[in-house]
Design an enzyme around this catalytic site. Structure first.
Site, PDB file in Angstrom:
ATOM      1  N   ASP A 135     -14.985 -50.493  53.305  1.00  0.00           N
ATOM      2  CA  ASP A 135     -14.934 -50.135  51.885  1.00  0.00           C
ATOM      3  C   ASP A 135     -14.690 -48.634  51.796  1.00  0.00           C
ATOM      4  O   ASP A 135     -14.838 -47.908  52.781  1.00  0.00           O
ATOM      5  CB  ASP A 135     -16.279 -50.490  51.221  1.00  0.00           C
ATOM      6  CG  ASP A 135     -16.317 -50.084  49.757  1.00  0.00           C
ATOM      7  OD1 ASP A 135     -15.295 -50.240  49.069  1.00  0.00           O
ATOM      8  OD2 ASP A 135     -17.364 -49.571  49.303  1.00  0.00           O
ATOM      9  N   SER A 136     -14.364 -48.174  50.592  1.00  0.00           N
ATOM     10  CA  SER A 136     -14.197 -46.743  50.367  1.00  0.00           C
ATOM     11  C   SER A 136     -15.503 -45.986  50.574  1.00  0.00           C
ATOM     12  O   SER A 136     -15.492 -44.780  50.781  1.00  0.00           O
ATOM     13  CB  SER A 136     -13.715 -46.516  48.940  1.00  0.00           C
ATOM     14  OG  SER A 136     -14.658 -47.051  48.033  1.00  0.00           O
ATOM     15  N   CYS A 161     -13.478 -53.589  49.433  1.00  0.00           N
ATOM     16  CA  CYS A 161     -13.104 -52.684  48.339  1.00  0.00           C
ATOM     17  C   CYS A 161     -12.066 -53.338  47.417  1.00  0.00           C
ATOM     18  O   CYS A 161     -11.022 -53.809  47.885  1.00  0.00           O
ATOM     19  CB  CYS A 161     -12.518 -51.415  48.943  1.00  0.00           C
ATOM     20  SG  CYS A 161     -12.077 -50.183  47.734  1.00  0.00           S
ATOM     21  N   GLU A 174     -24.384 -44.928  41.740  1.00  0.00           N
ATOM     22  CA  GLU A 174     -24.722 -44.141  42.937  1.00  0.00           C
ATOM     23  C   GLU A 174     -25.851 -43.150  42.645  1.00  0.00           C
ATOM     24  O   GLU A 174     -26.574 -42.749  43.551  1.00  0.00           O
ATOM     25  CB  GLU A 174     -23.469 -43.445  43.482  1.00  0.00           C
ATOM     26  CG  GLU A 174     -22.516 -44.496  44.031  1.00  0.00           C
ATOM     27  CD  GLU A 174     -21.403 -43.952  44.888  1.00  0.00           C
ATOM     28  OE1 GLU A 174     -21.219 -42.718  44.924  1.00  0.00           O
ATOM     29  OE2 GLU A 174     -20.711 -44.782  45.517  1.00  0.00           O
ATOM     30  N   CYS A 194     -15.050 -54.563  41.167  1.00  0.00           N
ATOM     31  CA  CYS A 194     -15.414 -53.330  41.879  1.00  0.00           C
ATOM     32  C   CYS A 194     -16.659 -53.629  42.707  1.00  0.00           C
ATOM     33  O   CYS A 194     -17.556 -54.348  42.239  1.00  0.00           O
ATOM     34  CB  CYS A 194     -15.688 -52.214  40.875  1.00  0.00           C
ATOM     35  SG  CYS A 194     -16.271 -50.693  41.629  1.00  0.00           S
ATOM     36  N   HIS A 240     -19.233 -52.022  43.294  1.00  0.00           N
ATOM     37  CA  HIS A 240     -20.523 -51.561  42.788  1.00  0.00           C
ATOM     38  C   HIS A 240     -21.131 -52.426  41.675  1.00  0.00           C
ATOM     39  O   HIS A 240     -22.337 -52.444  41.497  1.00  0.00           O
ATOM     40  CB  HIS A 240     -20.384 -50.145  42.223  1.00  0.00           C
ATOM     41  CG  HIS A 240     -20.174 -49.086  43.244  1.00  0.00           C
ATOM     42  ND1 HIS A 240     -19.196 -49.158  44.215  1.00  0.00           N
ATOM     43  CD2 HIS A 240     -20.811 -47.891  43.435  1.00  0.00           C
ATOM     44  CE1 HIS A 240     -19.243 -48.061  44.960  1.00  0.00           C
ATOM     45  NE2 HIS A 240     -20.210 -47.280  44.506  1.00  0.00           N
TER      46      HIS A 240
HETATM   47  N1  DGL Z   1     -15.015 -49.471  46.378  1.00  0.00           N
HETATM   48  C1  DGL Z   1     -14.292 -49.173  45.160  1.00  0.00           C
HETATM   49  C2  DGL Z   1     -13.764 -50.475  44.554  1.00  0.00           C
HETATM   50  O1  DGL Z   1     -14.300 -51.539  44.762  1.00  0.00           O
HETATM   51  C3  DGL Z   1     -15.149 -48.425  44.170  1.00  0.00           C
HETATM   52  C4  DGL Z   1     -15.459 -46.997  44.548  1.00  0.00           C
HETATM   53  C5  DGL Z   1     -14.221 -46.113  44.703  1.00  0.00           C
HETATM   54  O2  DGL Z   1     -13.559 -45.825  43.682  1.00  0.00           O
HETATM   55  O3  DGL Z   1     -13.929 -45.769  45.821  1.00  0.00           O
HETATM   56  O4  DGL Z   1     -12.780 -50.455  43.861  1.00  0.00           O
END
Ligand code: DGL
Length: 262
Positions: A6-7, A69, A149, A181, A183
């Site tokens: 993931d990012s 992600c 976060e 997303c 999160h």
């Molecule tokens: N992991 C990213 C997503 O699911 C969210 C956080 C980011 O913007 O890196 O799109």
């Protein structure tokens, strides 16, 4: 090993769902905390990062790759499949699209996600190919990632921002909402409350975990290569004292993070 990336740390929501379904297989996770967020970056940059992240996981012994992600899943999958031929990739868009298609009765579907995910237009394309009568209404919700976060999960500010993002979708009469997303599952209760009882939520972390579990169950050959072991091994590209708290929030258990040396 099952490789997941993931990012950042939000993808641990996917790891949590995998651990609930297939705790017997070892998970190797990479969170690109040095370069997060991806959701504000171009598809080209996101794709480049995704290739590097996949390389890292494969070099460490991953046999399948789960792209947790949503931003990467919306923009980089064709390139990843081209670049890493023969590697099984799982992403969060297809199973979420399929679930929404099954759930909707009135064919009005809403979606919130990062800007890059929304602008990719991938869901519009998928729904259009599947059923021309489906109307997809999208709204980027970029403020939710930093609020989560920061741990502002129950603050009135968070509730009112969620409400603001959902109003235009509710006005369209959606009966299904995709949480596009990593999160957002953390805010599922508030989102459900603000979306209202008529709206069913699609949680991509559950959908992809289900897909991976089914794939492994039906693939005896692969099972032999996935090394049994409970504890996930979690790698990050940057580490600050707060990251372990954030990781714990997503995974709902104590977490040890390993910092990658570039
Ligand atoms: N992991 C990213 C997503 O699911 C969210 C956080 C980011 O913007 O890196 O799109």
């Amino acid at each position: 090993m099952i490789g997941v990336f993931d990012s950042g740390l939000g993808g641990l929501t996917v790891v949590k769902e995998l651990l609930e379904r297939i705790p017997q297989f070892k998970i190797l996770y990479f969170g690109d905390t040095a370069r997060t967020p991806y959701g504000t970056k171009s598809a080209e940059t996101v794709t480049r990062y995704a290739i590097e992240n996949t390389n890292f996981l494969l070099e460490k012994g991953a046999k399948i790759i789960v792209v947790a992600c949503h931003t990467v899943s919306s923009t980089a999958i064709p390139e990843l499949k081209k670049h890493f031929k023969g590697i099984p990739f799982f992403e969060v868009v297809t199973p979420s699209f399929k679930k929404a298609l099954r759930l909707t009765k009135n064919k009005k579907i809403g979606l919130i996600g990062t800007r890059t995910t929304v602008e990719s237009g991938i869901y519009q394309r998928l729904f259009m190919e599947a059923d021309l009568q489906i109307k997809l209404y999208t709204n980027p919700a970029p403020l939710l990632v930093p609020l989560i976060e920061e741990g502002w999960l129950k603050k009135p500010e968070t509730r009112s921002i969620v409400k603001k993002y959902l109003i235009p979708l509710k006005l369209r009469g959606i009966d299904t909402l995709i949480l596009a997303c990593t999160h957002y599952p953390i805010l599922k209760n508030i989102i459900a409350e603000k979306a209202g009882k008529r709206v069913k939520l699609v949680d991509p972390s559950e959908e992809v975990a289900e897909e991976v579990a089914n794939y492994i169950a039906s693939n005896t050959d692969l099972k032999k290569h996935l090394e049994p072991d409970g504890e996930p091994e979690i790698w990050v590209s940057d580490l600050t004292p707060n990251f372990e708290n954030i990781a714990q929030m997503f995974l709902r258990r104590k977490v040890k993070l390993n910092k990658l040396l570039w």
